[in-house]
Design an enzyme around this catalytic site. Sequence first.
Site, mmCIF file in Angstrom:
data_model
loop_
_atom_site.group_PDB
_atom_site.id
_atom_site.type_symbol
_atom_site.label_atom_id
_atom_site.label_comp_id
_atom_site.label_asym_id
_atom_site.label_seq_id
_atom_site.Cartn_x
_atom_site.Cartn_y
_atom_site.Cartn_z
ATOM 1 N N GLY A 22 68.559 35.513 20.257
ATOM 2 C CA GLY A 22 68.371 36.904 19.841
ATOM 3 C C GLY A 22 69.289 37.900 20.512
ATOM 4 O O GLY A 22 68.985 39.104 20.524
ATOM 5 N N THR A 82 72.180 39.171 19.612
ATOM 6 C CA THR A 82 72.750 40.199 18.739
ATOM 7 C C THR A 82 71.712 41.259 18.393
ATOM 8 O O THR A 82 72.004 42.463 18.410
ATOM 9 C CB THR A 82 73.337 39.563 17.468
ATOM 10 N N LYS A 84 81.904 43.047 21.170
ATOM 11 C CA LYS A 84 81.796 41.591 21.285
ATOM 12 C C LYS A 84 83.216 41.084 21.500
ATOM 13 O O LYS A 84 83.993 40.961 20.558
ATOM 14 C CB LYS A 84 81.199 41.009 20.008
ATOM 15 N N SER A 141 83.242 33.691 17.779
ATOM 16 C CA SER A 141 83.501 32.349 17.266
ATOM 17 C C SER A 141 82.707 32.163 15.988
ATOM 18 O O SER A 141 81.477 32.249 16.006
ATOM 19 C CB SER A 141 83.093 31.287 18.291
ATOM 20 N N GLU A 199 78.445 42.127 24.265
ATOM 21 C CA GLU A 199 77.672 40.937 23.910
ATOM 22 C C GLU A 199 78.486 39.685 24.192
ATOM 23 O O GLU A 199 79.610 39.526 23.714
ATOM 24 C CB GLU A 199 77.267 40.959 22.431
ATOM 25 N N GLY A 200 77.899 38.784 24.969
ATOM 26 C CA GLY A 200 78.558 37.523 25.284
ATOM 27 C C GLY A 200 78.347 36.483 24.200
ATOM 28 O O GLY A 200 77.642 36.697 23.222
ATOM 29 N N ALA A 201 78.982 35.339 24.402
ATOM 30 C CA ALA A 201 78.833 34.195 23.500
ATOM 31 C C ALA A 201 78.003 33.138 24.206
ATOM 32 O O ALA A 201 78.398 32.647 25.263
ATOM 33 C CB ALA A 201 80.204 33.631 23.123
ATOM 34 N N GLN A 236 59.048 39.279 16.685
ATOM 35 C CA GLN A 236 59.501 38.663 15.440
ATOM 36 C C GLN A 236 59.227 39.634 14.292
ATOM 37 O O GLN A 236 58.181 40.268 14.244
ATOM 38 C CB GLN A 236 58.743 37.358 15.199
#
EC number: 6.3.3.3
Length: 214
Positions: free
Chosen positions: A14, A16, A32, A36, A104-106, A188
Site C-alpha cells: 500500500g 502508493t 517516485k 519499474s 516513494e520507494g520501490a 480497505q
Amino acid sequence: MARIFVTGIGTGVGKTMVSACVTEALSADYWKPVQSGLEDGTDTNTVQSLLSNATTVCHPEAYRLREPASPHLSARLEGTRIDEMLIVSAANGIRPSSGHLVIEGAGGLLVPLNENVFTLDLILALQAQVIIVAQNYLGSINHSLLTSRTLKACGVPVLGWIFSGEFHSNQDEIVRWSEYPLLGHIPQAQRVDAAFVREQARGLNPVLASVLRS
C-alpha cells in the site's frame, strides 16, 4: 525542506496509496525516483489522479523502466544502470512550495538499485525521514520488525508507521516492539478515489504536522 521517504515492509503493502494520502495531507510535492514497470501506468499517474489540492507538483521519475522487476534487474535488461547520485542531484533541484517532498520507494529497504546500492543507501544519501508502510499478512510481524530494526541500526530518522488494509491487533504489537509511533491506518476501501484520499488525509494531517515539528 523535509524529505519524507515512504518505504514498505515489502511489495504490495500500500505504499502508493499511503504516499497519496500523506502528499494530500501536507499539500506536499510527490516524487517516485525509480519506476519499474510501465505497462499498467505509473505510480506517479496514480497519485496524481488521487489528489485534490492545488499545490502539489508530481515530479517526473529519474528512471522509467519497462520491466516490472527489481530496479537493478529492470535497468540491466534495458542496458542501463541506476546512478544513485543522479537521483540525489535531481532531489536537490526540487523546491516544493509547501516545504515537503514525499518520495516513494520501490519495494522495501533492501531492494537493490544497482550492484552495490540498495534503497536504504538512497534514503541515507537523501537525508530523508521515513514513514514505514505495513499491512497484515502471514510473516508481516517479522518483515515489519526487520525493517524497523534495520532503520534504527543505521540511524535513519523514522516518523512512524502507517498501516493499510484490514485492522489486525498485530499492528499494536509492532508499534510497541519497534518503539516507533503509529501515525495512522488507511482502511480497505471498495472504491479508491480522490474523495477517499481527502478523507484519509484529514485524519493524517494533525499527527504528521506534529511529528514534523518535533
